[in-house]
Each structure stands twice: as C-alpha cells, then as structure tokens.
Write a protein that holds these residues in place. Sequence first.
Motif, PDB file in Angstrom:
ATOM      1  N   ASP A 548       0.853  -1.178   0.000  1.00 37.17           N
ATOM      2  CA  ASP A 548       0.000   0.000   0.000  1.00 37.17           C
ATOM      3  C   ASP A 548       0.897   1.240   0.000  1.00 37.17           C
ATOM      4  N   VAL A 549       1.028   1.844  -1.167  1.00 39.62           N
ATOM      5  CA  VAL A 549       1.978   2.956  -1.285  1.00 39.62           C
ATOM      6  C   VAL A 549       1.465   4.235  -0.612  1.00 39.62           C
ATOM      7  N   THR A 550       0.152   4.284  -0.359  1.00 41.51           N
ATOM      8  CA  THR A 550      -0.373   5.507   0.261  1.00 41.51           C
ATOM      9  C   THR A 550       0.147   5.678   1.690  1.00 41.51           C
ATOM     10  N   LYS A 551       0.687   4.597   2.248  1.00 42.77           N
ATOM     11  CA  LYS A 551       1.237   4.705   3.603  1.00 42.77           C
ATOM     12  C   LYS A 551       2.565   5.463   3.617  1.00 42.77           C
ATOM     13  N   ALA A 552       3.088   5.765   2.437  1.00 40.48           N
ATOM     14  CA  ALA A 552       4.365   6.480   2.392  1.00 40.48           C
ATOM     15  C   ALA A 552       4.380   7.476   1.239  1.00 40.48           C
ATOM     16  N   ASP A 553       3.257   8.185   1.071  1.00 38.78           N
ATOM     17  CA  ASP A 553       3.197   9.075  -0.079  1.00 38.78           C
ATOM     18  C   ASP A 553       3.521  10.540   0.244  1.00 38.78           C
ATOM     19  N   HIS A 555       6.500  13.004   2.550  1.00 41.75           N
ATOM     20  CA  HIS A 555       7.808  12.919   3.180  1.00 41.75           C
ATOM     21  C   HIS A 555       7.693  12.433   4.631  1.00 41.75           C
ATOM     22  N   GLU A 556       6.723  12.999   5.359  1.00 43.64           N
ATOM     23  CA  GLU A 556       6.560  12.635   6.774  1.00 43.64           C
ATOM     24  C   GLU A 556       6.188  11.158   6.925  1.00 43.64           C
ATOM     25  N   LYS A 557       5.213  10.753   6.099  1.00 42.78           N
ATOM     26  CA  LYS A 557       4.767   9.363   6.198  1.00 42.78           C
ATOM     27  C   LYS A 557       5.907   8.396   5.846  1.00 42.78           C
ATOM     28  N   ARG A 558       6.694   8.825   4.836  1.00 44.20           N
ATOM     29  CA  ARG A 558       7.806   7.972   4.405  1.00 44.20           C
ATOM     30  C   ARG A 558       8.788   7.767   5.565  1.00 44.20           C
ATOM     31  N   LEU A 559       9.126   8.857   6.213  1.00 42.06           N
ATOM     32  CA  LEU A 559      10.071   8.769   7.332  1.00 42.06           C
ATOM     33  C   LEU A 559       9.538   7.876   8.446  1.00 42.06           C
ATOM     34  N   ALA A 560       8.253   8.060   8.735  1.00 43.79           N
ATOM     35  CA  ALA A 560       7.645   7.272   9.807  1.00 43.79           C
ATOM     36  C   ALA A 560       7.650   5.782   9.439  1.00 43.79           C
ATOM     37  N   HIS A 561       7.318   5.510   8.172  1.00 43.10           N
ATOM     38  CA  HIS A 561       7.253   4.127   7.703  1.00 43.10           C
ATOM     39  C   HIS A 561       8.641   3.489   7.719  1.00 43.10           C
ATOM     40  N   GLU A 562       9.599   4.265   7.305  1.00 40.34           N
ATOM     41  CA  GLU A 562      10.985   3.788   7.288  1.00 40.34           C
ATOM     42  C   GLU A 562      11.424   3.436   8.709  1.00 40.34           C
ATOM     43  N   GLY A 563      11.103   4.336   9.638  1.00 41.38           N
ATOM     44  CA  GLY A 563      11.471   4.113  11.035  1.00 41.38           C
ATOM     45  C   GLY A 563      10.844   2.844  11.587  1.00 41.38           C
ATOM     46  N   GLU A 564       9.571   2.643  11.212  1.00 39.52           N
ATOM     47  CA  GLU A 564       8.853   1.456  11.663  1.00 39.52           C
ATOM     48  C   GLU A 564       9.554   0.178  11.183  1.00 39.52           C
ATOM     49  N   MET A 565      10.004   0.231   9.939  1.00 40.89           N
ATOM     50  CA  MET A 565      10.642  -0.965   9.365  1.00 40.89           C
ATOM     51  C   MET A 565      12.006  -1.223   9.974  1.00 40.89           C
ATOM     52  N   MET A 566      12.743  -0.136  10.222  1.00 43.99           N
ATOM     53  CA  MET A 566      14.047  -0.306  10.862  1.00 43.99           C
ATOM     54  C   MET A 566      13.871  -0.959  12.233  1.00 43.99           C
TER      55      MET A 566
END
Length: 631
Positions: A548-553, A555-566
């Motif tokens: 679901d790309v809308t979860k990282a569409d 800049h803020e969401k992308r950073l949050a999503h990235e952090g979650e994955m790390m």
Amino acid sequence: MTTYREYHARSLSDPAGFWSEQAQLIDWHQPFSRALDNSNPPFTKWFVGGTTNLCHNAVDRHLATRADQSALIYVSTETNEEKTYTYRQLYREVNRMAGILQGLGVAPGDRVLIYMPMIPEAAFAMLACVRIGAIHSVVFGGFAAVSLATRIDDAQPKVIVSTDAGSRAGKPVAYKPLLDEAITLARFPPQKVLLVDRKLVPMQRVAERDVDYAALRATHMNDEVPCAWLESSEPSYILYTSGTTGKPKGVQRDTGGYAVALAASMRDIFCCAPGETYFSTSDIGWVVGHSYIVYGPLINGMATVMYEGLPIRPDGGIWWSIVEKYKVSTMFSSPTAIRVLKKQDPALLKKYDLSSLRLLFLAGEPLDESTARWISDGIGKPVVDNYWQTETGWPILGVSRGIEPLPSKFGSPGLPAAGYSVKLYNESTGEEITSPQQKGVVAIEGPLPPGCMTTVWRDDERFKRTYWTSVPNQRVYSTFDWGIRDEDGYFFILGRTDDVINVSGHRLGTREIEESLSSHPNVAEVAVVGVVDPLKGQVAMAFAILKDVTKADTHEKRLAHEGEMMKVVATQLGALARPARVHFVSALPKTRSGKLLRRSIQALAEGRDPGDLTTIEDPTALEQIKRAIHA
Ligand code: ATP
Ligand code: MG
C-alpha cells in the motif's frame, strides 16, 4: 516402511546399489556394466556402458500404454491459442523435427541452439535433438543480441532454431533482428537457421542460411527417425547458468544419469503419477524448464503444461484457471512469481476449483515465510520449497514426501535429497561445521549424484577450478550459498556467499535482514545490500516495494514508515542489522530468471558502475534505485 533417513543414508553408503535400483525407472537399450565410476574425480560417470536415449524415455516408450493420452498442453494467453498434443502426436512432431534437423546436416554430437519462446516447436526441437544425439543449447528468448552471441560462440551450433517473435503482454517482441545481430557479432555463425514463422511480425530472410519450418515440415510429414542409442555419459545438452553472479558457465549434462535422476525425483520429491498433469510456470530457457516442463513430466508419462503468458494476464487468476481446466496435480513456480501475484486481488486465488492440485513447489530464490504463508493459505495447498541450481539439474534440498511424509518447515527447503551428501564448511579454514545453527558454505561431497553437471562445456579445468577448489583444504563441490542446519537436519539457505555484509566485524546475511523486513505487513518485496560505511565497515541498505503505497506518499509518512521498518529489524535481529536506510521503490532490478541483481544494486548504492546488465529484466528498475538513493 523405510524412513527417509534410512533411504538417504543408503543412497550415500551404497551409491552404486542405490542408483542401480533407480535406473530401473527408465528404459535401457544396452544395460550398463557399472553403475558408478568415480576413478577420476570430479568427473563422475554414471551407468557406464549403458546406452539409452532421452527422447525414447520421454516419448516413444509411452506409445504402447498411453499413445492417446495428453502429453503436451500448450496454452498461450499471448496469442490466445490452446492446443493439446497426445503422446502419439508428440511422437509424430518430434520425428518430423528430427528429420528436418538431419536434413540440415545435424549429426550426433553437433550443437543446436534453440532461441525460442514458449511454443510447442521449442519442445519438439529439444526432443528431436536428443533423439538424434545432437546437443541442444536452449537460450532464453528474452536475451538480447550480446548475450546470445556469447552463447553462440561458446556452443558453436551448426543450426539455430528460432522464430519471428515472442510476445509479452499481447505485444509481439521481435526475435529475428536480435538473432541476426547476434549472428553478425558471433565468430562462429551457424550454417543454417530454422525459422518457425508465427506471423507475429514480418521477417527478413537471409538467403542460403534461413530455412522455413512449415515448408520443411510438409516434406518430412512421414519421417520415422530412429533414436540414437547414446552411452550414458554422452552429453544431452548444454545450458548456461542464469548469470546472476557473473559470466555464465556452460553446464554440461549427461544422458542416462539425468533420465534416472529425473525419474526418481518425480516419484520421491514431486509425488507424481503417470497420467497426471504437471504445470511448471518456468520457461524452457531455464533449468526448471528443461527438467520440469519437458523431460521430467514426460519421462514420467504425464501431461505437461507449456504456458506462454504472464501470471497476471488477463488477470491474476490465469494459472488457477489452467489448474481447474486441465486438472493439474502438481505445480512448480518461483517465489518471485508468487510475489507478483501478491500484488493482485487475493479473491482470484479462490475463484477456481483447485481440487486436483496436491502440491505447489517453489524454487529459484529464498522463499520468505510471509510469501509462503500467503500463497499456501490463499490456495489452501501445501507449498514445498526446494533448493537447487542449474548445475545440479534437480533438487539438492527438499522434502521427499514420496518416501516419507515428513513436515516442511517455513524458511527451509528441507533435507538433502537422495544421493546428495550436503555439508557446511567454514569459508576461511575449510573446517566442517557439525553443530546446529552455525553458518557455513553449503557444499556437496563427491560423487555428485546422477543428473548433475558433468563438466563445463569444453572446459574441464574451469569445472574443477570453479566448483571443486573453492572451499579451502577440501575437495568438495561448492554451491556458493550460505546455509545453516537445525537440530533435525533441515537446511536453511541464507543467500549467496557474496551476499554477506560485515557490520562492525559482525557477519550478517542480507537474506536474514530481507526476511525480517518481509514480516512487516506492508512489504511486498525487498532487497538488502551492504554499502561501505567509514565507521562500521559496511551497513545494510534496504529497497522495499510496498503493498500500500499511500502509507508512504508524503515525506513525513515515508520517514515514519521507514522508522517502523528499521525497528522491526532491530527488534528481530538486533541493532547491528538495522538498515541505515529503507528506500521505497516500485520495482527491483532482476535477471530474466527473476533473481535479484544485488550486486548491481550494491554498486549503485556505493556510487559505482552497476556492471554487466545484459541479463537484466527491466532496466528502469535501476533508474528507480538511483533516484531513491539521491532523493
Ligand atoms: P549464476 O550461477 O550464473 O550466477 P544463478 O546462480 O542465479 O546464476 P541458477 O542456477 O538458476 O543461476 O540459480 C541457483 C541459485 O538460486 C542457488 O545457488 C541459490 O542461490 C538460489 N536458489 C535456488 N533455489 C533456492 C531456494 N529454494 N532457496 C534459496 N535459494 C535458492
Ligand atoms: Mg549459480
């Protein structure tokens, strides 16, 4: 009942006796005098003195019992053709093709290069070659001129069999101009080019050299071409490895050993019975296509499905509609293909009657647990991972349910198959690793079982040097993969020996990090590579495709999503393994056979040249990696 452990142990303690029994699964013209000759390792010979023929075993010998049963089922969603050949019809077509090839001057031992899409004539050509003792070399139809030219020069074929075009997503992909260009580039051009005209695109013909299949077929309608009885060790074909890690090697296969190994694998590993239908979604250009679209199912007297088309066209249910229509009992596909389906509507998995299907086999790349569960739950069938290489021709690791219904374990391809003495070694000392849960190089003690490569085509030295001298102080066959073994003897493959990264002195498999990231519910696919880091030596960098790309569409969401994955990785594997960055992309660079080009991703991530890209599937995927890094 014999347990699998006993069965496997006997295959190693008495290989000659064990394989003599398996050899009864095929027909021999002359019986062999010695099952095993390993007097000149690593050049092992199986079934010395025996003569046989692959085409006889795949086709002729079934005429007495199943002439009117389906042998080859061709389904094309590219041209919307569908045609079933019975064993009798297949026999006729193969004889015609054999007559044509002989007419073009092909003699035993000559090479014939087959550059074809997934059409029946490609299988006819393979079977016709082995029938007359010619050595085929199938080159995947997606390869461009340079890759093709390299293979022409290595195999030096007398004849090339090809066509005007393949087709992808309903659009013709011209083959002939690529072939002409490759022949111009080659130092050893073929004498003749046999062309199957599908009439998808116009073709320019080269006078004297190019001949038309349909016209010749008409003059060879009634040909009966006897099988050439080959000594068991005579080559049946050459197949170049996928080229994920470098210059492809011409894997040479024997005749008798291969037939026996395939027959045994159909019973032990694939649990198939004659008369059933086998559907492998691979391509004849790959080893899976050789062993489990053409030879294995036919040797076993089954119908085999040859599917030309995408897994998602007209929609993601196409494979399952084929299963329903042809009552497929056994399927073979790859984790990569399943990940493609994962992006489709899951309801398509439930739309068709899959009651005929017993097992879905997957191989070619590590099978992550989430993909395995997704497809297994979706179709309600067990998924069976199996691990092998172009070099071995059939599974090295698997679960031989045909011998004993042992359980599969998620993430593990299973136990060594019969005849394989699989061991783990320390890559720098060569010491054998015997305790469970310790990483080592996966290697096989000689003799390799029947069916495995006998040498590198015309390069015995390269065979020895590449495969048999890479584990220090040991004369064993290296797979160039990392693995561990658990307490029950199940192996887990951790990736290729060049896919290990070193973070602050700790060695981590990129595969483990990928597996961990895949457990995040929004990850469809992911690649992890190591990149140089001034402080830690190397750090992990991840490239993920989201469901679901809308979860990282933003800049803020992308950073949050990235952090979650790390965080997922840090929690599961520890802080050292945590990727320095997780980039989101919509495609990953892969070879034509669906394998991740980690080396190229790594090169780009380190600002280097991505290297040899002749085998890449979608060059725009590399652009995405570049953009992601520089964003
Ligand atoms: P090249 O040898 O030219 O670099 P390649 O290794 O990609 O190409 P193949 O022979 O098609 O060509 O692939 C075999 C490799 O694929 C194995 O060595 C292993 O790395 C991987 N592989 C195959 N099956 C599995 C599996 N079930 N689990 C994990 N890895 C697998
Ligand atoms: Mg390889």
